[in-house]
Write a protein that holds these residues in place. Sequence first.
Motif, short mmCIF file in Angstrom:
data_model
loop_
_atom_site.label_atom_id
_atom_site.label_comp_id
_atom_site.label_asym_id
_atom_site.label_seq_id
_atom_site.Cartn_x
_atom_site.Cartn_y
_atom_site.Cartn_z
N GLY A 1 65.95 -17.71 125.48
CA GLY A 1 65.45 -18.92 126.13
C GLY A 1 64.56 -19.75 125.23
O GLY A 1 63.70 -20.50 125.72
N ARG A 2 64.76 -19.65 123.94
CA ARG A 2 63.96 -20.39 122.98
C ARG A 2 64.77 -20.62 121.72
O ARG A 2 65.75 -19.92 121.45
N SER A 3 64.32 -21.57 120.93
CA SER A 3 64.98 -21.83 119.65
C SER A 3 64.04 -21.57 118.47
O SER A 3 64.45 -21.69 117.32
N ARG A 4 62.80 -21.21 118.77
CA ARG A 4 61.78 -21.10 117.73
C ARG A 4 60.94 -19.86 117.95
O ARG A 4 60.55 -19.54 119.08
N PHE A 5 60.65 -19.15 116.86
CA PHE A 5 59.75 -18.01 116.89
C PHE A 5 58.48 -18.37 116.12
O PHE A 5 58.55 -18.96 115.04
N ASP A 6 57.33 -18.00 116.69
CA ASP A 6 56.05 -18.38 116.10
C ASP A 6 55.57 -17.34 115.09
O ASP A 6 55.79 -16.14 115.24
N ALA A 7 54.86 -17.82 114.10
CA ALA A 7 54.18 -16.93 113.15
C ALA A 7 52.90 -16.40 113.79
O ALA A 7 52.31 -17.03 114.67
N ASP A 8 52.47 -15.24 113.32
CA ASP A 8 51.19 -14.68 113.77
C ASP A 8 50.06 -15.57 113.26
O ASP A 8 49.99 -15.86 112.06
#
Length: 251
Positions: free
Chosen positions: A117-124
């Motif tokens: 359900g997303r197109s982007r993964f966040d960095a820590d």
Amino acid sequence: MGRKIAVISALQEELSEILQLMPDEQRVPIGGRTFWQGHLQDHDVVAVLSGIGKVAAATTTAVLLERFEPEMVIVTGVAGGLSMDASVGDIVVGTGFSQHDMDASPLFQRWEMPGYGRSRFDADPVLVQVLQEAAKDAVTWLPKLLDAQTMTELGLHRPHVHQGDIITGDRFISTAADSNALRAAFPEAWAVDMETAAVAQVCHDHGIPFGAVRVVSDRADEEAHVDFQHFLNQVARHYSARIVRKALNLL
């Protein structure tokens, strides 16, 4: 007390420089990959060459997390500059990662990762800050490594550090038309590569903090294939080792 940290490089030149900082490294071959265990800046470190492309990066990361159980993962390497403000020699600290060649439409929105359900993964966020400081150190140090003539020949003027998105796909971007199309589709993206978003997805699945830093080796246009290897040999491999050493010192 140090942490257990994994460092992933996509290219052998980058990995070799990092391994030189680990005098006690031990070779562990698994699944067609070679993992190197050792110590750096009082941390337990596992370093590995992912290979080029999303599948190679994802399989390497999955084995890495399952077998070695690092507390965090850092990707370092080179990338094509996508933003008009990204110049050769600049460093991009990734804040988010997407796959520009993911398209399962009409079943899903274009670029959306099926099942997420997303197109982007966040960095820590902690790793973003640490890598930002390490990258600032690297661009300050670079003129001490290279003389003025070499800096000019490589097109390096005053390298800067940027924070922003990095996009990934199984294609080496080497035409202005392609980079223009990606820039229009991903206006927040600073750089494009072939591994980072795949590593980010696997780390997301395992709940492992993830960060990435990429050095701009080319402008992702018709000259990219000419600039890439030269920049890798002259600059990027030294940059990667400097950034990793500084980052681990800050963690």
